[in-house]
Enzyme design. Sequence first.
Site, short mmCIF file in Angstrom:
data_model
loop_
_atom_site.label_atom_id
_atom_site.label_comp_id
_atom_site.label_asym_id
_atom_site.label_seq_id
_atom_site.Cartn_x
_atom_site.Cartn_y
_atom_site.Cartn_z
N HIS A 121 32.95 35.63 24.90
CA HIS A 121 32.50 34.35 24.35
C HIS A 121 32.21 34.56 22.86
O HIS A 121 31.80 35.67 22.47
CB HIS A 121 31.20 33.98 25.09
N ASP A 198 26.60 40.87 28.62
CA ASP A 198 26.40 39.43 28.52
C ASP A 198 26.53 38.87 29.94
O ASP A 198 27.63 38.75 30.48
CB ASP A 198 27.47 38.85 27.59
N GLN A 201 27.39 34.26 32.61
CA GLN A 201 28.13 33.67 33.72
C GLN A 201 27.84 34.36 35.05
O GLN A 201 28.30 33.92 36.10
CB GLN A 201 29.64 33.72 33.46
N LYS A 224 22.20 27.90 32.71
CA LYS A 224 23.41 28.02 33.53
C LYS A 224 23.08 28.43 34.97
O LYS A 224 23.96 28.51 35.81
CB LYS A 224 24.38 29.04 32.91
N CYS A 362 34.81 28.27 23.76
CA CYS A 362 34.16 29.30 22.93
C CYS A 362 34.81 30.66 23.11
O CYS A 362 34.13 31.69 23.00
CB CYS A 362 32.66 29.40 23.18
C1 LIG Z 1 27.39 30.29 27.76
C2 LIG Z 1 27.73 31.67 27.41
C3 LIG Z 1 27.12 32.32 26.33
C4 LIG Z 1 26.14 31.64 25.43
O1 LIG Z 1 25.04 31.18 26.14
P1 LIG Z 1 24.00 30.16 25.47
O2 LIG Z 1 23.23 29.65 26.63
O3 LIG Z 1 24.81 29.10 24.79
O4 LIG Z 1 23.18 30.95 24.52
C5 LIG Z 1 27.47 33.63 26.09
N1 LIG Z 1 28.36 34.27 26.85
C6 LIG Z 1 28.97 33.68 27.89
C7 LIG Z 1 29.94 34.46 28.72
C8 LIG Z 1 28.68 32.36 28.20
O5 LIG Z 1 29.29 31.77 29.23
#
Ligand SMILES: *Cc1c(COP(=O)(O)O)cnc(C)c1O
Length: 404
Positions: A121, A198, A201, A224, A362
Amino acid sequence: MLDINAIRADFPILNQAVNGKPLVYFDNAATSQKPQVVIDAIAEYYKQINSNIHRGVHALSQMATDAYETSRQKIQQHINAKHSHEVLFTTGTTHGINLVANGFSAFIKQGDEVMVSAMEHHSNIVPWQMLCERVGAKLVVIPMDDKGELILEEYERLLSGKTRIVAVNHISNSLGTINPIKYIITKAHEHGAAVFIDGAQAAPHLKPDVQALDCDFYAFSGHKACGPTGSGVLYGKEEWLNKLPPYQGGGEMIKEVRFEKSTYADLPHKFEAGTPNIEGGIVLGTAIDYLNAAGLNHIMAYEQELLQYGTQKLLEIEGLKIIGTAARKAPVISFNVGDIHPYDIGAIVDKMGIAVRTGHHCTQPVMDFFNVPGTVRASFSFYNTKEEIDALAEAVKKAQRMLS
Ligand SMILES: *Cc1c(COP(=O)(O)O)cnc(C)c1O
């Protein structure tokens, strides 16, 4: 097993018509919907205990502080962190990444390398790029193949004594790929590199075990995973968080302030300057309780059923191509239909009450790799149904007829 009707009844937003049709919400990878318990907990906080934390001696401040710290412990248990002070509250994944990438200036010098993957992302690319520009380090990219799986032999070849940190996602938001992060972490550690995961997801679908993974950092967003927007978590190993310089200066993060020099508070407060999103942090705990009560193993199993069903159903559409066909996937289906622009499909299915995301999600480098301007992305959650997937397939067929 999940009682899907009971679960759907917990999410009031689902029970409505959009553009005259029953809402089908398939944009869960962008943000999840919230169950009634989460919505209620926000109101309860403001009705009963709203107060600033860690400061007052008065009763409300104590209650708010207790609720905030209880939530931290709940999250600690959920991700199996060794200490609750390894759990930092953030505003979301982006905040967590920036906190680490900023502090990492202290551990990286010119000529060193930072590694990300080809399917990150933007928020797990740009902060590392900024770090590299600040210190004169090099950004190295782990390549992927046509299925959207990382090429692990290439990864191992790229690792070296110059690699300072490897930053990869647990699950890709645009492809759905579940990455073999345990393996990635082990290999990085063999080369003395730290690892940032990260988990944006992953948090909605599974329970990460940060000690079993042995990752150095793990970040996710509350919004999320059925929690409030503006809440999030950064896990960091104690030894890293002790070494890492603070990200923001301000109140709450200090021990003593003198004009000559100030000293920093102990963990986790060193990284929590200023008044945080108090109700967000508290209610993120409520969201995690909700997911655990349903059972993340049941959630995962049901979502895999939806993924299989949706994949099969959509592939029946002539000219439809799925981007991201990894062997292990989260319930995310990115696709294109012939040469039709994804935006046009998104706009037509929206008229039928179906919310999908269109565009680059993104992840522009992923779109460039697959040589597409963007995709239509349907991302499922445990409150979705096979009937809703049927409705999507019909809507896509209708869009195809209208547009070709
Ligand atoms: C949504 C997302 C982000 C960013 O998350 P925020 O809630 O916008 O800070 C980073 N990495 C991944 C894989 C995402 O799906």
